[in-house]
Design a protein around this motif. Structure first.
Motif, PDB file in Angstrom:
ATOM      1  N   ILE A  12       0.822  -1.218   0.000  1.00  0.00           N
ATOM      2  CA  ILE A  12       0.000   0.000   0.000  1.00  0.00           C
ATOM      3  C   ILE A  12       0.856   1.268   0.000  1.00  0.00           C
ATOM      4  O   ILE A  12       0.333   2.356  -0.245  1.00  0.00           O
ATOM      5  N   GLU A  15       0.277   2.541  -3.177  1.00  0.00           N
ATOM      6  CA  GLU A  15      -1.100   3.009  -3.424  1.00  0.00           C
ATOM      7  C   GLU A  15      -1.409   4.357  -2.777  1.00  0.00           C
ATOM      8  O   GLU A  15      -2.262   5.089  -3.262  1.00  0.00           O
ATOM      9  N   VAL A  16      -0.734   4.649  -1.646  1.00  0.00           N
ATOM     10  CA  VAL A  16      -1.048   5.910  -0.961  1.00  0.00           C
ATOM     11  C   VAL A  16      -0.149   7.059  -1.434  1.00  0.00           C
ATOM     12  O   VAL A  16      -0.439   8.220  -1.147  1.00  0.00           O
ATOM     13  N   THR A  20      -1.125  11.333  -2.828  1.00  0.00           N
ATOM     14  CA  THR A  20      -0.453  12.382  -2.038  1.00  0.00           C
ATOM     15  C   THR A  20       0.262  13.360  -2.967  1.00  0.00           C
ATOM     16  O   THR A  20       0.171  14.583  -2.795  1.00  0.00           O
ATOM     17  N   GLY A 233      -4.245   3.921   9.514  1.00  0.00           N
ATOM     18  CA  GLY A 233      -4.261   4.721   8.287  1.00  0.00           C
ATOM     19  C   GLY A 233      -4.457   6.209   8.532  1.00  0.00           C
ATOM     20  O   GLY A 233      -4.581   6.995   7.588  1.00  0.00           O
ATOM     21  N   ASN A 264      -6.273   3.440   3.304  1.00  0.00           N
ATOM     22  CA  ASN A 264      -6.587   4.827   3.655  1.00  0.00           C
ATOM     23  C   ASN A 264      -5.335   5.686   3.406  1.00  0.00           C
ATOM     24  O   ASN A 264      -4.301   5.460   4.036  1.00  0.00           O
ATOM     25  N   PRO A 265      -5.415   6.665   2.507  1.00  0.00           N
ATOM     26  CA  PRO A 265      -4.214   7.462   2.196  1.00  0.00           C
ATOM     27  C   PRO A 265      -3.977   8.608   3.185  1.00  0.00           C
ATOM     28  O   PRO A 265      -3.013   9.359   3.057  1.00  0.00           O
ATOM     29  N   THR A 266      -4.871   8.759   4.196  1.00  0.00           N
ATOM     30  CA  THR A 266      -4.799   9.923   5.095  1.00  0.00           C
ATOM     31  C   THR A 266      -3.435  10.046   5.784  1.00  0.00           C
ATOM     32  O   THR A 266      -2.871  11.149   5.869  1.00  0.00           O
ATOM     33  N   THR A 303     -12.812   4.995   3.804  1.00  0.00           N
ATOM     34  CA  THR A 303     -12.316   3.667   3.427  1.00  0.00           C
ATOM     35  C   THR A 303     -12.787   2.643   4.478  1.00  0.00           C
ATOM     36  O   THR A 303     -13.230   3.032   5.564  1.00  0.00           O
ATOM     37  N   THR A 312      -9.263   4.261  -2.057  1.00  0.00           N
ATOM     38  CA  THR A 312      -8.153   5.188  -1.808  1.00  0.00           C
ATOM     39  C   THR A 312      -8.331   6.478  -2.603  1.00  0.00           C
ATOM     40  O   THR A 312      -8.188   7.578  -2.077  1.00  0.00           O
TER      41      THR A 312
END
Ligand code: NAI
Ligand code: MG
Length: 323
Positions: A12, A15-16, A20, A233, A264-266, A303, A312
């Motif tokens: 991930i 993926e994140v 960003t 996340g 979760n990209p947070t 998410t 995401t």
């Protein structure tokens, strides 16, 4: 123009990272993003999980954004090595709940020694891991914690240790803590054992403002922070030294959800806010932070780790929409 090394890594982490970068690109600031490799996929290709070229680029850049890497047995951890190569002795991890105002503290974790010194030895049946604590290492992280408290108007710093069982190593840490605390009379200082702290974070998290601790304890308490907020996340981190900074989520490569587009990209996005602050771009950091806060507080786009069904990219799009 800020030169930023970008290391998505594995799982991930990949993926994140892109969402960003997409968010940073909406700002009115110019960045030169230089992509470099590290981690397990990199190892398969290059027979090293941390190429020299990646280290050199991080050293030459204004900052590094790091996703996450999957560990490889028998190989030294790429992120631990990178932190050491760049002498990033501070690992700053803010844990702030959106729903429970009692949970609002920052972990300042010593990032260069402790049990993360890659010092393990086997003597026949006996396998030993060495825990390295130095006066200098303790002093610089504790100084950082008090200065951080001063700067951010936090009024308490707590040292977390296990000096009853580790009187020599944690004795150095604890004594240094009170020596430095004396120079900051306006800030309350106290200390707790790591095991009790694991409980207090659940039963009375409001007693913590700034936590300063050694490497492994800080790592463990950070994930407990993820538990307190409901998801790993959500927790960003800054690795900071005197000359450089590397910004990464607290979580790892999460193989259990990798490839499913539900990470979760947070945490990664908030890590980029910590990078903007480090670069002196406070206004830009605040604008992204505000957009993230609004999306989370609205509680519509989320998410699965936050109890939702979005992916995401949906989170990133919602944040970009706010911006
Ligand atoms: P992890 O942090 O990758 O995952 C722990 C749990 O939290 C998993 O259930 C995962 O699905 C969930 N999670 C983590 N991040 C999430 C996100 N952004 N959104 C939604 N759910 C999320 O830790 P784990 O599973 O112990 O380790 C996996 C690999 O990552 C290992 O190879 C480990 O060594 C590596 N790792 C790397 C780190 C780094 O690169 N800095 C830090 C921590 C672990
Ligand atoms: Mg960890």
């Amino acid at each position: 123009m800020y030169k930023i090394t970008v290391i998505p890594g594995d799982g991930i982490g990949q993926e994140v990272m892109q969402p960003t970068i997409d968010i940073l690109e909406t700002l009115n600031t110019s960045f030169d993003f230089i992509h470099k490799e590290a981690g397990k996929e990199c190892y398969k290709k290059n027979k090293t999980n941390l190429p020299e070229d990646t280290i050199r680029q991080c050293k030459e850049s204004d900052s590094t954004l790091f996703g996450a890497v999957t560990s490889i047995p028998e190989q030294k951890s790429a992120i631990v090595t990178l932190r050491r190569e760049l002498d990033l002795y501070v690992n700053q991890r803010p844990i702030k709940s959106y729903t429970n105002q009692d949970i609002d503290f920052t972990i300042i974790r010593e990032n260069s020694e402790g049990l993360y010194s890659h010092l393990e030895e086997q003597h026949g049946d006996e396998v030993i891991a060495l825990r390295k604590i130095t006066h200098k290492g303790s002093e610089r992280i504790i100084n950082y914690a008090f200065n951080y408290a001063q700067k951010t108007n936090k009024n308490k710093v707590s040292a977390i240790h296990k000096a009853n069982v580790l009187p020599k190593t944690d004795g150095v840490f604890k004594n240094k803590f009170y020596e430095i605390a004396e120079k900051h009379p306006s800030i309350t200082s106290n200390d707790f054992y790591i095991d009790a702290t694991a409980m207090y974070l659940i039963t009375c998290p409001e007693i913590f403002d700034v936590i300063v601790t050694t490497n492994l304890f800080g790592d463990i308490l950070s994930d407990e922070g993820g538990g307190l907020l409901g998801s790993l996340g959500l927790i960003p981190s800054a690795n900071i030294g005197d000359n450089n900074g590397l910004f990464e989520p607290v979580h790892g490569s999460a193989p259990d959800i990798a490839g499913l587009n539900k990470a979760n990209p947070t945490a990664m996005i908030l890590s980029s806010c910590l990078m903007l602050e480090f670069l002196g771009l406070q206004k830009e950091a605040d604008s992204i932070h505000k957009a993230v806060d609004e999306v989370i507080i609205e509680n519509k786009v989320k998410t699965p780790d936050m109890g939702g069904h979005n992916n995401t990219q949906d989170i990133a799009n919602a944040i970009i929409h706010k911006l």
